[in-house]
Design a protein around this motif. Structure first.
Motif, PDB file in Angstrom:
ATOM      1  N   CYS A  12       0.830  -1.217   0.000  1.00  6.05           N
ATOM      2  CA  CYS A  12       0.000   0.000   0.000  1.00  6.05           C
ATOM      3  C   CYS A  12       0.860   1.260   0.000  1.00  6.05           C
ATOM      4  O   CYS A  12       0.567   2.221  -0.720  1.00  6.05           O
ATOM      5  CB  CYS A  12      -0.943  -0.003   1.198  1.00  6.05           C
ATOM      6  N   ILE A  13       1.921   1.266   0.784  1.00  7.04           N
ATOM      7  CA  ILE A  13       2.829   2.419   0.807  1.00  7.04           C
ATOM      8  C   ILE A  13       3.503   2.568  -0.556  1.00  7.04           C
ATOM      9  O   ILE A  13       3.642   3.676  -1.085  1.00  7.04           O
ATOM     10  CB  ILE A  13       3.869   2.273   1.942  1.00  7.04           C
ATOM     11  N   ALA A  14       3.904   1.463  -1.161  1.00  8.49           N
ATOM     12  CA  ALA A  14       4.553   1.507  -2.478  1.00  8.49           C
ATOM     13  C   ALA A  14       3.597   2.030  -3.541  1.00  8.49           C
ATOM     14  O   ALA A  14       4.030   2.667  -4.507  1.00  8.49           O
ATOM     15  CB  ALA A  14       5.052   0.121  -2.865  1.00  8.49           C
ATOM     16  N   LEU A  15       2.308   1.786  -3.377  1.00 10.07           N
ATOM     17  CA  LEU A  15       1.318   2.277  -4.331  1.00 10.07           C
ATOM     18  C   LEU A  15       0.959   3.750  -4.103  1.00 10.07           C
ATOM     19  O   LEU A  15       0.218   4.331  -4.876  1.00 10.07           O
ATOM     20  CB  LEU A  15       0.046   1.423  -4.261  1.00 10.07           C
ATOM     21  N   GLY A  16       1.458   4.331  -3.021  1.00 10.95           N
ATOM     22  CA  GLY A  16       1.239   5.753  -2.794  1.00 10.95           C
ATOM     23  C   GLY A  16       0.094   6.080  -1.845  1.00 10.95           C
ATOM     24  O   GLY A  16      -0.343   7.232  -1.786  1.00 10.95           O
ATOM     25  N   MET A  17      -0.383   5.101  -1.105  1.00 11.73           N
ATOM     26  CA  MET A  17      -1.444   5.385  -0.140  1.00 11.73           C
ATOM     27  C   MET A  17      -0.876   6.133   1.055  1.00 11.73           C
ATOM     28  O   MET A  17       0.331   6.093   1.310  1.00 11.73           O
ATOM     29  CB  MET A  17      -2.077   4.074   0.353  1.00 11.73           C
ATOM     30  N   THR A  18      -1.748   6.817   1.775  1.00 12.76           N
ATOM     31  CA  THR A  18      -1.323   7.501   2.992  1.00 12.76           C
ATOM     32  C   THR A  18      -1.030   6.446   4.058  1.00 12.76           C
ATOM     33  O   THR A  18      -1.533   5.319   3.981  1.00 12.76           O
ATOM     34  CB  THR A  18      -2.413   8.447   3.506  1.00 12.76           C
ATOM     35  N   PRO A  19      -0.246   6.801   5.077  1.00 16.46           N
ATOM     36  CA  PRO A  19       0.032   5.833   6.141  1.00 16.46           C
ATOM     37  C   PRO A  19      -1.239   5.305   6.815  1.00 16.46           C
ATOM     38  O   PRO A  19      -1.341   4.125   7.106  1.00 16.46           O
ATOM     39  CB  PRO A  19       0.893   6.622   7.125  1.00 16.46           C
ATOM     40  N   ALA A  20      -2.224   6.184   7.023  1.00 22.49           N
ATOM     41  CA  ALA A  20      -3.464   5.746   7.674  1.00 22.49           C
ATOM     42  C   ALA A  20      -4.207   4.746   6.799  1.00 22.49           C
ATOM     43  O   ALA A  20      -4.716   3.731   7.292  1.00 22.49           O
ATOM     44  CB  ALA A  20      -4.351   6.954   7.978  1.00 22.49           C
ATOM     45  N   GLN A  21      -4.266   5.003   5.485  1.00 17.05           N
ATOM     46  CA  GLN A  21      -4.932   4.072   4.576  1.00 17.05           C
ATOM     47  C   GLN A  21      -4.194   2.736   4.524  1.00 17.05           C
ATOM     48  O   GLN A  21      -4.816   1.674   4.547  1.00 17.05           O
ATOM     49  CB  GLN A  21      -5.014   4.662   3.167  1.00 17.05           C
ATOM     50  N   ALA A  22      -2.874   2.793   4.467  1.00 20.25           N
ATOM     51  CA  ALA A  22      -2.072   1.571   4.389  1.00 20.25           C
ATOM     52  C   ALA A  22      -2.239   0.737   5.652  1.00 20.25           C
ATOM     53  O   ALA A  22      -2.417  -0.490   5.578  1.00 20.25           O
ATOM     54  CB  ALA A  22      -0.606   1.920   4.166  1.00 20.25           C
ATOM     55  N   LEU A  23      -2.199   1.378   6.791  1.00 22.10           N
ATOM     56  CA  LEU A  23      -2.370   0.647   8.051  1.00 22.10           C
ATOM     57  C   LEU A  23      -3.764   0.052   8.155  1.00 22.10           C
ATOM     58  O   LEU A  23      -3.946  -1.071   8.619  1.00 22.10           O
ATOM     59  CB  LEU A  23      -2.081   1.560   9.242  1.00 22.10           C
ATOM     60  N   SER A  24      -4.764   0.797   7.711  1.00 19.10           N
ATOM     61  CA  SER A  24      -6.136   0.303   7.750  1.00 19.10           C
ATOM     62  C   SER A  24      -6.303  -0.910   6.848  1.00 19.10           C
ATOM     63  O   SER A  24      -6.925  -1.901   7.228  1.00 19.10           O
ATOM     64  CB  SER A  24      -7.095   1.412   7.337  1.00 19.10           C
ATOM     65  N   GLU A  25      -5.752  -0.845   5.635  1.00 17.62           N
ATOM     66  CA  GLU A  25      -5.847  -1.962   4.702  1.00 17.62           C
ATOM     67  C   GLU A  25      -5.116  -3.196   5.234  1.00 17.62           C
ATOM     68  O   GLU A  25      -5.529  -4.323   4.982  1.00 17.62           O
ATOM     69  CB  GLU A  25      -5.271  -1.581   3.336  1.00 17.62           C
ATOM     70  N   ALA A  26      -4.039  -2.969   5.981  1.00 17.77           N
ATOM     71  CA  ALA A  26      -3.252  -4.082   6.507  1.00 17.77           C
ATOM     72  C   ALA A  26      -3.879  -4.673   7.768  1.00 17.77           C
ATOM     73  O   ALA A  26      -3.415  -5.694   8.257  1.00 17.77           O
ATOM     74  CB  ALA A  26      -1.831  -3.623   6.795  1.00 17.77           C
ATOM     75  N   GLY A  27      -4.909  -4.035   8.296  1.00 24.07           N
ATOM     76  CA  GLY A  27      -5.604  -4.584   9.456  1.00 24.07           C
ATOM     77  C   GLY A  27      -5.174  -4.011  10.784  1.00 24.07           C
ATOM     78  O   GLY A  27      -5.557  -4.524  11.832  1.00 24.07           O
ATOM     79  N   TYR A  28      -4.373  -2.955  10.775  1.00 22.95           N
ATOM     80  CA  TYR A  28      -3.973  -2.320  12.016  1.00 22.95           C
ATOM     81  C   TYR A  28      -5.103  -1.412  12.509  1.00 22.95           C
ATOM     82  O   TYR A  28      -5.926  -0.938  11.720  1.00 22.95           O
ATOM     83  CB  TYR A  28      -2.709  -1.473  11.823  1.00 22.95           C
ATOM     84  N   LYS A  29      -5.107  -1.138  13.802  1.00 20.62           N
ATOM     85  CA  LYS A  29      -6.109  -0.228  14.350  1.00 20.62           C
ATOM     86  C   LYS A  29      -5.735   1.203  13.974  1.00 20.62           C
ATOM     87  O   LYS A  29      -4.605   1.636  14.162  1.00 20.62           O
ATOM     88  CB  LYS A  29      -6.187  -0.349  15.870  1.00 20.62           C
ATOM     89  N   THR A  30      -6.715   1.939  13.453  1.00 23.19           N
ATOM     90  CA  THR A  30      -6.454   3.305  13.010  1.00 23.19           C
ATOM     91  C   THR A  30      -7.460   4.274  13.618  1.00 23.19           C
ATOM     92  O   THR A  30      -7.774   5.293  13.020  1.00 23.19           O
ATOM     93  CB  THR A  30      -6.514   3.396  11.476  1.00 23.19           C
ATOM     94  N   ASP A  31      -7.967   3.970  14.809  1.00 22.99           N
ATOM     95  CA  ASP A  31      -8.988   4.828  15.395  1.00 22.99           C
ATOM     96  C   ASP A  31      -8.417   6.099  16.008  1.00 22.99           C
ATOM     97  O   ASP A  31      -9.121   7.082  16.149  1.00 22.99           O
ATOM     98  CB  ASP A  31      -9.812   4.056  16.430  1.00 22.99           C
ATOM     99  N   LYS A  32      -7.130   6.110  16.351  1.00 24.81           N
ATOM    100  CA  LYS A  32      -6.530   7.301  16.955  1.00 24.81           C
ATOM    101  C   LYS A  32      -5.366   7.778  16.089  1.00 24.81           C
ATOM    102  O   LYS A  32      -4.520   6.978  15.686  1.00 24.81           O
ATOM    103  CB  LYS A  32      -6.023   6.981  18.355  1.00 24.81           C
ATOM    104  N   PRO A  33      -5.289   9.089  15.817  1.00 29.79           N
ATOM    105  CA  PRO A  33      -4.192   9.609  14.980  1.00 29.79           C
ATOM    106  C   PRO A  33      -2.814   9.355  15.576  1.00 29.79           C
ATOM    107  O   PRO A  33      -1.863   9.072  14.845  1.00 29.79           O
ATOM    108  CB  PRO A  33      -4.473  11.110  14.894  1.00 29.79           C
ATOM    109  N   ASP A  34      -2.692   9.440  16.909  1.00 33.48           N
ATOM    110  CA  ASP A  34      -1.392   9.185  17.535  1.00 33.48           C
ATOM    111  C   ASP A  34      -0.963   7.743  17.323  1.00 33.48           C
ATOM    112  O   ASP A  34       0.208   7.452  17.105  1.00 33.48           O
ATOM    113  CB  ASP A  34      -1.450   9.492  19.034  1.00 33.48           C
ATOM    114  N   SER A  35      -1.927   6.841  17.381  1.00 31.36           N
ATOM    115  CA  SER A  35      -1.639   5.427  17.172  1.00 31.36           C
ATOM    116  C   SER A  35      -1.159   5.180  15.740  1.00 31.36           C
ATOM    117  O   SER A  35      -0.231   4.414  15.521  1.00 31.36           O
ATOM    118  CB  SER A  35      -2.887   4.598  17.472  1.00 31.36           C
ATOM    119  N   VAL A  36      -1.802   5.818  14.780  1.00 28.69           N
ATOM    120  CA  VAL A  36      -1.406   5.672  13.373  1.00 28.69           C
ATOM    121  C   VAL A  36       0.020   6.164  13.180  1.00 28.69           C
ATOM    122  O   VAL A  36       0.842   5.487  12.549  1.00 28.69           O
ATOM    123  CB  VAL A  36      -2.375   6.439  12.446  1.00 28.69           C
TER     124      VAL A  36
END
Length: 155
Positions: A12-36
């Motif tokens: 996802c990062i290689a395709l140019g997605m934002t870090p929040a989008q990439a983490l979300s697609e990978a299944g990481y929790k993205t509910d808090k900006p600090d966590s992202v």
């Protein structure tokens, strides 16, 4: 890459997605900006992940027809909604015609304190003032204005 979630993140990062989008697609929790931010920083510090992202960027540059999102949007997956407050959730439940009537009634009862103001009880001082005011309008302790009305004298 050993883990599937880190591989998806790297793609996802290689395709140019934002870090929040990439983490979300990978299944990481993205509910808090600090966590992202913290998760992204931790992943970017790891050398194997940096190398994999470089490899994937080079691969996608050489094969632009393959540079498409890894995970296709799934219609069965619910869209991310904003967090509702308790009042908003109860209003949504109350207005949803598809809900059971019993559940809607419980939501209405729970919403009642939000909608209808409770009358505050009077204190001793306010009650004493009301009694004194009533005494000035009736009986033998009435003021001269009220006594004149009582005796029928007009000013």
């Amino acid at each position: 890459m050993a883990k599937k979630d880190t591989e998806i993140y790297c793609r996802c990062i290689a395709l140019g997605m934002t870090p929040a989008q990439a983490l979300s697609e990978a299944g990481y929790k993205t509910d808090k900006p600090d966590s992202v931010r913290r998760q992204h920083d931790n992943l970017q510090k790891r050398a194997p992940i940096q190398n994999r992202i470089k490899e994937l960027k080079q691969y996608f540059d050489e094969n632009p027809h393959l540079a498409k999102p890894i995970i296709e949007p799934d219609d069965t997956k619910p869209a991310v909604q904003k967090q509702l407050s308790a009042k908003e959730y109860l209003l949504q439940t109350l207005n949803d015609v598809g809900q059971e009537p019993k559940l809607r009634l419980q939501a209405a009862m729970a919403l009642l304190p939000y909608e209808e103001a409770k009358i505050a009880p009077k204190g001793k001082k306010e009650d004493a003032k009301d009694v004194a005011k009533t005494a000035t309008t009736t009986g033998k302790f009435a003021t001269m204005d009220y006594q004149a009305d009582f005796f029928g004298v007009m000013n």
